[in-house]
Design a protein around this motif. Structure first.
Motif, PDB file in Angstrom:
ATOM      1  N   TYR A  19      10.938  12.993  -9.044  1.00  0.00           N
ATOM      2  CA  TYR A  19      10.455  12.038  -7.662  1.00  0.00           C
ATOM      3  C   TYR A  19      11.245  13.221  -6.398  1.00  0.00           C
ATOM      4  O   TYR A  19      11.058  13.361  -5.451  1.00  0.00           O
ATOM      5  CB  TYR A  19      11.092  10.623  -7.480  1.00  0.00           C
ATOM      6  N   GLU A  20      12.445  13.812  -6.857  1.00  0.00           N
ATOM      7  CA  GLU A  20      13.660  14.055  -6.081  1.00  0.00           C
ATOM      8  C   GLU A  20      12.326  15.786  -5.705  1.00  0.00           C
ATOM      9  O   GLU A  20      12.102  16.623  -4.037  1.00  0.00           O
ATOM     10  CB  GLU A  20      14.806  14.048  -6.032  1.00  0.00           C
ATOM     11  N   PRO A  71       1.176  -1.084   0.025  1.00  0.00           N
ATOM     12  CA  PRO A  71      -0.316   0.230  -0.128  1.00  0.00           C
ATOM     13  C   PRO A  71       0.716   1.779  -0.005  1.00  0.00           C
ATOM     14  O   PRO A  71       0.564   2.641  -0.452  1.00  0.00           O
ATOM     15  CB  PRO A  71      -0.808  -0.139   1.463  1.00  0.00           C
ATOM     16  N   ASP A  72       2.001   0.995   1.143  1.00  0.00           N
ATOM     17  CA  ASP A  72       2.926   2.414   0.639  1.00  0.00           C
ATOM     18  C   ASP A  72       4.151   2.547  -1.198  1.00  0.00           C
ATOM     19  O   ASP A  72       4.952   3.549  -1.039  1.00  0.00           O
ATOM     20  CB  ASP A  72       3.554   2.407   1.629  1.00  0.00           C
ATOM     21  N   TYR A  73       3.969   1.656  -1.459  1.00  0.00           N
ATOM     22  CA  TYR A  73       4.383   1.957  -2.687  1.00  0.00           C
ATOM     23  C   TYR A  73       3.587   2.110  -4.262  1.00  0.00           C
ATOM     24  O   TYR A  73       2.978   1.242  -5.048  1.00  0.00           O
ATOM     25  CB  TYR A  73       4.955  -0.069  -3.361  1.00  0.00           C
ATOM     26  N   VAL A  74       4.857   2.455  -4.896  1.00  0.00           N
ATOM     27  CA  VAL A  74       4.539   3.206  -6.367  1.00  0.00           C
ATOM     28  C   VAL A  74       4.861   2.085  -6.683  1.00  0.00           C
ATOM     29  O   VAL A  74       6.356   2.522  -7.286  1.00  0.00           O
ATOM     30  CB  VAL A  74       5.136   4.625  -6.043  1.00  0.00           C
ATOM     31  N   SER A  75       4.663   1.375  -7.862  1.00  0.00           N
ATOM     32  CA  SER A  75       5.589   0.220  -8.596  1.00  0.00           C
ATOM     33  C   SER A  75       5.588   0.929  -9.919  1.00  0.00           C
ATOM     34  O   SER A  75       6.860   0.290 -10.486  1.00  0.00           O
ATOM     35  CB  SER A  75       4.125  -0.223  -8.627  1.00  0.00           C
ATOM     36  N   LYS A 121       4.891  18.053 -18.207  1.00  0.00           N
ATOM     37  CA  LYS A 121       4.187  18.776 -18.295  1.00  0.00           C
ATOM     38  C   LYS A 121       3.318  18.294 -17.344  1.00  0.00           C
ATOM     39  O   LYS A 121       1.901  19.235 -17.579  1.00  0.00           O
ATOM     40  CB  LYS A 121       3.278  18.940 -20.087  1.00  0.00           C
ATOM     41  N   GLY A 122       3.226  18.029 -16.334  1.00  0.00           N
ATOM     42  CA  GLY A 122       2.390  17.767 -14.849  1.00  0.00           C
ATOM     43  C   GLY A 122       1.854  17.523 -15.366  1.00  0.00           C
ATOM     44  O   GLY A 122       1.543  16.573 -13.648  1.00  0.00           O
ATOM     45  N   ALA A 123       1.818  15.915 -15.716  1.00  0.00           N
ATOM     46  CA  ALA A 123       1.077  14.741 -15.809  1.00  0.00           C
ATOM     47  C   ALA A 123       1.422  13.926 -14.549  1.00  0.00           C
ATOM     48  O   ALA A 123       0.614  13.073 -13.727  1.00  0.00           O
ATOM     49  CB  ALA A 123       1.151  13.629 -17.171  1.00  0.00           C
ATOM     50  N   GLY A 124       2.963  13.981 -14.466  1.00  0.00           N
ATOM     51  CA  GLY A 124       3.930  12.409 -13.675  1.00  0.00           C
ATOM     52  C   GLY A 124       3.542  13.162 -12.026  1.00  0.00           C
ATOM     53  O   GLY A 124       3.259  12.319 -10.877  1.00  0.00           O
ATOM     54  N   ARG A 125       3.861  14.427 -11.705  1.00  0.00           N
ATOM     55  CA  ARG A 125       3.564  15.191 -10.938  1.00  0.00           C
ATOM     56  C   ARG A 125       2.243  14.973 -10.368  1.00  0.00           C
ATOM     57  O   ARG A 125       1.948  14.622  -8.937  1.00  0.00           O
ATOM     58  CB  ARG A 125       4.106  16.619 -10.565  1.00  0.00           C
ATOM     59  N   ALA A 126       0.894  14.865 -10.969  1.00  0.00           N
ATOM     60  CA  ALA A 126      -0.311  14.836 -10.619  1.00  0.00           C
ATOM     61  C   ALA A 126      -0.616  13.788 -10.722  1.00  0.00           C
ATOM     62  O   ALA A 126      -1.449  13.749  -9.203  1.00  0.00           O
ATOM     63  CB  ALA A 126      -1.424  15.089 -11.770  1.00  0.00           C
ATOM     64  N   LEU A 127       0.104  12.802 -10.884  1.00  0.00           N
ATOM     65  CA  LEU A 127      -0.507  10.764 -10.969  1.00  0.00           C
ATOM     66  C   LEU A 127       0.221  10.690  -9.050  1.00  0.00           C
ATOM     67  O   LEU A 127      -0.329  10.389  -8.683  1.00  0.00           O
ATOM     68  CB  LEU A 127       0.031   9.958 -11.119  1.00  0.00           C
ATOM     69  N   LEU A 128       1.621  11.701  -9.160  1.00  0.00           N
ATOM     70  CA  LEU A 128       2.308  11.114  -7.389  1.00  0.00           C
ATOM     71  C   LEU A 128       1.507  11.781  -6.810  1.00  0.00           C
ATOM     72  O   LEU A 128       1.469  11.337  -5.498  1.00  0.00           O
ATOM     73  CB  LEU A 128       3.908  12.156  -7.921  1.00  0.00           C
ATOM     74  N   GLU A 129       0.856  13.170  -6.685  1.00  0.00           N
ATOM     75  CA  GLU A 129       0.203  13.918  -5.100  1.00  0.00           C
ATOM     76  C   GLU A 129      -1.471  13.274  -5.346  1.00  0.00           C
ATOM     77  O   GLU A 129      -1.695  12.857  -4.169  1.00  0.00           O
ATOM     78  CB  GLU A 129      -0.219  15.650  -6.441  1.00  0.00           C
ATOM     79  N   HIS A 130      -1.769  12.762  -6.563  1.00  0.00           N
ATOM     80  CA  HIS A 130      -2.943  11.921  -6.510  1.00  0.00           C
ATOM     81  C   HIS A 130      -2.178  10.426  -5.359  1.00  0.00           C
ATOM     82  O   HIS A 130      -3.308   9.897  -4.068  1.00  0.00           O
ATOM     83  CB  HIS A 130      -3.786  11.830  -7.760  1.00  0.00           C
ATOM     84  N   VAL A 131      -1.915  10.290  -5.539  1.00  0.00           N
ATOM     85  CA  VAL A 131      -1.129   8.438  -4.959  1.00  0.00           C
ATOM     86  C   VAL A 131      -0.684   9.444  -3.956  1.00  0.00           C
ATOM     87  O   VAL A 131      -1.161   8.364  -2.868  1.00  0.00           O
ATOM     88  CB  VAL A 131      -0.424   7.849  -5.534  1.00  0.00           C
ATOM     89  N   PHE A 132      -0.679  10.096  -3.453  1.00  0.00           N
ATOM     90  CA  PHE A 132      -0.163  10.316  -1.889  1.00  0.00           C
ATOM     91  C   PHE A 132      -1.033  11.434  -0.630  1.00  0.00           C
ATOM     92  O   PHE A 132      -1.354  10.853  -0.249  1.00  0.00           O
ATOM     93  CB  PHE A 132       1.550  12.010  -1.729  1.00  0.00           C
TER      94      PHE A 132
END
Length: 160
Positions: free
Chosen positions: A129-130, A77-81, A92-103
């Motif tokens: 990621y950083e 549950p804590d792992y973004v595979s 263009k922000g899609a990766g960050r948006a996906l990560l923020e949603h997962v967080f």
């Protein structure tokens, strides 16, 4: 112009697009795919198979009705595979948006840290990621089931 990115759960109807987006992102990254002629077919099949069976753990990023990226929480549950963004939408922000949603989902589930891993030379992913708050905690060789070989990986964590 920044386009609106919608994050939503993957549906069965999305599976083919999800597999193709993952493979396109992998294929466009020379660090990840410089392994010979049989590897692309094996990896393409792995992306399509995962998408066909992984809908409960996959979220997609949609822009103007098209899937432009996706992420998965497979392996804990804590792992973004997985985090894959179509090459023409990277940066263009899609990766960050996906990560923020997962967080956000993880926080609502009471999870206190997020984990992610990538190829050690995938500098673009590591930078993202950083910028999203991850910190490098491990670097070494690890087995890639999709590629059927050992690859140098980094593991990162983020406090939520």
């Amino acid at each position: 112009m920044v386009r609106r990115v919608l994050i939503r759960p993957m549906t069965e109807a999305d599976a083919e697009s999800v597999g193709e987006v993952g493979f396109a992102a992998w294929a466009a990254n020379r660090i990840l795919n410089d392994f010979g002629t049989e590897m692309p077919e094996r990896v393409h099949r792995a992306f399509c198979d995962f998408a066909a069976t992984g809908s409960p753990v996959i979220l997609v990023a949609e822009c103007e009705g098209e899937i432009v990226g996706w992420t998965a929480r497979d392996g804990g549950p804590d792992y973004v595979s997985d985090l894959w963004v179509r090459p023409d939408h990277q940066g263009k922000g899609a990766g960050r948006a996906l990560l923020e949603h997962v967080f956000s989902l993880m926080r609502s589930e009471g999870i206190e840290r997020a984990r992610i891993a990538t190829h050690a030379r995938n500098i673009g992913a590591i930078r993202l990621y950083e910028r999203c708050g991850f910190v490098l905690i491990w670097r070494g060789m690890e087995r890639s089931e999709a590629m059927q070989m050992d690859v140098e990986k980094v593991h990162l964590e983020k406090a939520l």
